[in-house]
Scaffold this motif. Structure first.
Motif, PDB file in Angstrom:
ATOM      1  N   ALA A 221      13.928  20.942  -9.753  1.00 36.49           N
ATOM      2  CA  ALA A 221      13.226  22.007 -10.483  1.00 36.49           C
ATOM      3  C   ALA A 221      11.737  21.713 -10.566  1.00 36.49           C
ATOM      4  CB  ALA A 221      13.816  22.154 -11.883  1.00 36.49           C
ATOM      5  N   ALA A 222      11.404  20.449 -10.841  1.00 35.80           N
ATOM      6  CA  ALA A 222       9.991  20.065 -10.928  1.00 35.80           C
ATOM      7  C   ALA A 222       9.296  20.199  -9.581  1.00 35.80           C
ATOM      8  CB  ALA A 222       9.879  18.637 -11.447  1.00 35.80           C
ATOM      9  N   ALA A 223       9.989  19.803  -8.512  1.00 37.22           N
ATOM     10  CA  ALA A 223       9.400  19.887  -7.169  1.00 37.22           C
ATOM     11  C   ALA A 223       9.029  21.328  -6.830  1.00 37.22           C
ATOM     12  CB  ALA A 223      10.380  19.337  -6.137  1.00 37.22           C
ATOM     13  N   THR A 224       9.927  22.261  -7.175  1.00 32.71           N
ATOM     14  CA  THR A 224       9.648  23.675  -6.909  1.00 32.71           C
ATOM     15  C   THR A 224       8.427  24.147  -7.686  1.00 32.71           C
ATOM     16  OG1 THR A 224      11.994  24.130  -6.490  1.00 32.71           O
ATOM     17  CG2 THR A 224      10.595  26.008  -7.047  1.00 32.71           C
ATOM     18  N   LEU A 225       8.348  23.763  -8.950  1.00 27.48           N
ATOM     19  CA  LEU A 225       7.211  24.176  -9.775  1.00 27.48           C
ATOM     20  C   LEU A 225       5.907  23.574  -9.258  1.00 27.48           C
ATOM     21  CD1 LEU A 225       8.897  23.858 -13.290  1.00 27.48           C
ATOM     22  CD2 LEU A 225       8.031  25.979 -12.270  1.00 27.48           C
ATOM     23  N   TYR A 226       5.906  22.270  -8.997  1.00 29.96           N
ATOM     24  CA  TYR A 226       4.679  21.626  -8.511  1.00 29.96           C
ATOM     25  C   TYR A 226       4.259  22.197  -7.154  1.00 29.96           C
ATOM     26  CZ  TYR A 226       5.215  18.047 -12.173  1.00 29.96           C
ATOM     27  OH  TYR A 226       5.322  17.380 -13.378  1.00 29.96           O
ATOM     28  N   ASN A 227       5.230  22.475  -6.288  1.00 33.15           N
ATOM     29  CA  ASN A 227       4.911  23.069  -4.981  1.00 33.15           C
ATOM     30  C   ASN A 227       4.248  24.433  -5.126  1.00 33.15           C
ATOM     31  OD1 ASN A 227       5.887  20.936  -3.483  1.00 33.15           O
ATOM     32  ND2 ASN A 227       7.921  21.835  -3.182  1.00 33.15           N
ATOM     33  N   ASP A 228       4.597  25.137  -6.193  1.00 33.84           N
ATOM     34  CA  ASP A 228       4.036  26.473  -6.430  1.00 33.84           C
ATOM     35  C   ASP A 228       2.740  26.439  -7.241  1.00 33.84           C
ATOM     36  OD1 ASP A 228       6.089  27.635  -5.026  1.00 33.84           O
ATOM     37  OD2 ASP A 228       7.285  28.138  -6.798  1.00 33.84           O
ATOM     38  N   GLY A 229       2.213  25.234  -7.465  1.00 34.61           N
ATOM     39  CA  GLY A 229       0.909  25.123  -8.122  1.00 34.61           C
ATOM     40  C   GLY A 229       0.943  24.944  -9.621  1.00 34.61           C
ATOM     41  N   TYR A 230       2.114  24.768 -10.179  1.00 36.60           N
ATOM     42  CA  TYR A 230       2.220  24.503 -11.626  1.00 36.60           C
ATOM     43  C   TYR A 230       1.882  23.034 -11.851  1.00 36.60           C
ATOM     44  CZ  TYR A 230       4.414  29.063 -12.006  1.00 36.60           C
ATOM     45  OH  TYR A 230       4.661  30.410 -11.963  1.00 36.60           O
ATOM     46  N   ASP A 231       0.811  22.775 -12.588  1.00 34.84           N
ATOM     47  CA  ASP A 231       0.320  21.391 -12.671  1.00 34.84           C
ATOM     48  C   ASP A 231       0.788  20.638 -13.919  1.00 34.84           C
ATOM     49  OD1 ASP A 231      -1.228  22.943 -14.357  1.00 34.84           O
ATOM     50  OD2 ASP A 231      -3.151  22.127 -13.714  1.00 34.84           O
ATOM     51  N   ILE A 232       1.358  21.338 -14.895  1.00 35.46           N
ATOM     52  CA  ILE A 232       1.900  20.700 -16.092  1.00 35.46           C
ATOM     53  C   ILE A 232       3.306  21.250 -16.324  1.00 35.46           C
ATOM     54  CG2 ILE A 232       1.678  20.366 -18.590  1.00 35.46           C
ATOM     55  CD1 ILE A 232      -1.341  20.760 -18.293  1.00 35.46           C
ATOM     56  N   VAL A 233       4.276  20.349 -16.519  1.00 36.42           N
ATOM     57  CA  VAL A 233       5.659  20.762 -16.769  1.00 36.42           C
ATOM     58  C   VAL A 233       6.159  20.088 -18.040  1.00 36.42           C
ATOM     59  CG1 VAL A 233       8.037  20.739 -15.927  1.00 36.42           C
ATOM     60  CG2 VAL A 233       6.147  21.095 -14.315  1.00 36.42           C
ATOM     61  N   PHE A 234       6.636  20.906 -18.955  1.00 41.72           N
ATOM     62  CA  PHE A 234       7.259  20.416 -20.183  1.00 41.72           C
ATOM     63  C   PHE A 234       8.765  20.499 -19.999  1.00 41.72           C
ATOM     64  CE2 PHE A 234       8.366  21.775 -24.808  1.00 41.72           C
ATOM     65  CZ  PHE A 234       8.680  20.476 -25.166  1.00 41.72           C
ATOM     66  N   HIS A 235       9.469  19.401 -20.236  1.00 40.79           N
ATOM     67  CA  HIS A 235      10.924  19.450 -20.114  1.00 40.79           C
ATOM     68  C   HIS A 235      11.593  19.288 -21.474  1.00 40.79           C
ATOM     69  CE1 HIS A 235      12.986  15.568 -20.863  1.00 40.79           C
ATOM     70  NE2 HIS A 235      11.798  15.037 -20.660  1.00 40.79           N
ATOM     71  N   ALA A 236      12.697  19.994 -21.649  1.00 41.13           N
ATOM     72  CA  ALA A 236      13.584  19.814 -22.798  1.00 41.13           C
ATOM     73  C   ALA A 236      14.985  19.791 -22.218  1.00 41.13           C
ATOM     74  CB  ALA A 236      13.412  20.943 -23.813  1.00 41.13           C
ATOM     75  N   ALA A 237      15.270  18.698 -21.508  1.00 44.35           N
ATOM     76  CA  ALA A 237      16.485  18.656 -20.695  1.00 44.35           C
ATOM     77  C   ALA A 237      17.219  17.327 -20.768  1.00 44.35           C
ATOM     78  CB  ALA A 237      16.134  18.979 -19.240  1.00 44.35           C
ATOM     79  N   GLY A 238      16.914  16.496 -21.770  1.00 46.95           N
ATOM     80  CA  GLY A 238      17.616  15.233 -21.901  1.00 46.95           C
ATOM     81  C   GLY A 238      17.482  14.377 -20.659  1.00 46.95           C
ATOM     82  N   GLY A 239      18.622  13.807 -20.204  1.00 46.97           N
ATOM     83  CA  GLY A 239      18.607  12.953 -19.024  1.00 46.97           C
ATOM     84  C   GLY A 239      18.192  13.680 -17.760  1.00 46.97           C
ATOM     85  N   THR A 240      18.442  14.983 -17.688  1.00 44.41           N
ATOM     86  CA  THR A 240      18.002  15.777 -16.541  1.00 44.41           C
ATOM     87  C   THR A 240      16.483  15.729 -16.421  1.00 44.41           C
ATOM     88  OG1 THR A 240      19.910  17.248 -16.695  1.00 44.41           O
ATOM     89  CG2 THR A 240      17.990  18.108 -15.551  1.00 44.41           C
TER      90      THR A 240
END
Length: 349
Positions: A221-240
């Protein structure tokens, strides 16, 4: 021969005395040994007759987030009071009720269920065992023998949203959630509101993986976002969410400027401040420690407690100063004051 036998007997007695002096700590266990940790002197023995159990959700005890914070609180309590503490891991939702019942059958003084997914299991076990005491994080269970703790995650998430809104160079910010359940939706709603309050022109893309225990899905999921130019990702996904960090670490090594906002605890301590912009800390450890200690002190009560910014139960860690500029942190404080005063009401859904 008699002399040799006497010497052997003295040797055995000497070894026994040495082992007794070393003293293995049995009060703080997870069904096995803690492995390699030095025994520590406990502060007192007020909890020596108490046994406190904890059942993890599917993320497991080493999720570097939610469950780990709760277990660390019980480990600390054990060292402070000599209470016996133990955890059981749930590999799936079907394990939750049997794990809770395991502690109840063994006569544990208090049994914790860590996470919203325990709502039904805690209620069933509590109703079937009215003399047992139970507690749950992130759920409200209406039973006279259950202590429920919820958090205003949306308030803390609003503040890290402000950080992301002010610091994103691309104005494209991502959110990776685990399961699409009410508590995670509160994280999402608060975060999006905070981003928009700080930067109305920013775009927030929300992705749910549907799981809390699959780092590979978080990484994807992060790879897709970063590839699309999203430079900051907040996760609320526990171990995921560990996979989100893994993807960011790889990209940082290749010279990309990407960030992760951690969750539940200060995740810069786990993944480093090279990729951790800040974290939305949630006082799971403080709540678990307090309610468990209240039991030992004779002050335990059932019912629901909701903890938020006014209680310092959610917010940013001190380590945020490493990567977040002073002027941004000042803005965060301004928004925090407005939320506490009621001037700003953060959406929870």
């Amino acid at each position: 021969m008699k002399k040799t036998a006497s010497l052997m007997l003295m040797l055995v007695l000497s070894i026994s005395l040495v082992l007794s002096a070393c003293g293995v700590d049995k009060k703080n266990n997870n069904g096995g040994s803690q492995g390699g940790s030095e025994p520590e002197v406990v502060s007192d023995e007020s909890g020596k007759d108490f046994k406190i159990g904890m059942v993890t959700d599917v993320g497991g005890v080493n999720d570097r987030s939610f469950n780990q914070s709760a277990w660390e609180a019980l480990q600390r309590l054990s060292k402070e009071t000599s209470a016996e503490t133990k955890f059981l891991e749930s590999k799936g939702e079907a394990d939750m009720e049997p794990n809770l019942n395991n502690f109840v059958r063994e006569g544990y003084s208090l049994t914790w269920g860590i996470g919203f997914l325990f709502t039904d299991a805690i209620l069933k076990v509590a109703n079937e065992n009215p003399d047992a005491k139970l507690a749950v994080i992130d759920a409200v269970v209406d039973a006279p023998n259950v202590a429920s703790v919820t958090f205003a995650e949306h308030e803390g998430s609003f503040l890290v949203g402000v950080v992301a809104g002010l610091m994103s160079e691309s104005k494209k910010i991502g959110f990776v959630g685990g399961m699409e359940i009410p508590v995670i939706k509160r994280f999402e709603a608060g975060f999006v509101a905070g981003v928009k309050a700080a930067n109305p022109d920013a775009n927030v893309k929300v992705v749910y993986t549907g799981t809390f225990d699959k780092p590979d899905q978080g990484k994807s999921a992060a790879a897709t976002l970063y590839n699309d130019g999203y430079d900051i990702v907040f996760h609320a996904a526990g171990g995921t969410g560990n996979g989100v960090f893994n993807e960011a670490i790889e990209r940082k090594k290749n010279g990309e400027k990407v960030w992760v906002i951690g969750v539940d605890k200060d995740q810069s301590l786990e993944f480093g401040d090279e990729v951790t912009l800040t974290s939305m800390m949630k006082g799971v450890d403080a709540a678990v420690h307090k309610i468990s200690k209240d039991l030992i002190d004779g002050n335990w009560t059932s019912g629901t407690q909701e903890l938020g910014l006014k209680d310092d139960a959610v917010g940013l860690p001190e380590t945020s100063k490493k990567n977040v500029p002073e002027d941004v942190l000042k803005k965060v404080d301004e928004f925090k004051a407005k939320i506490i005063s009621g001037e700003i009401v953060v959406p929870g859904e």
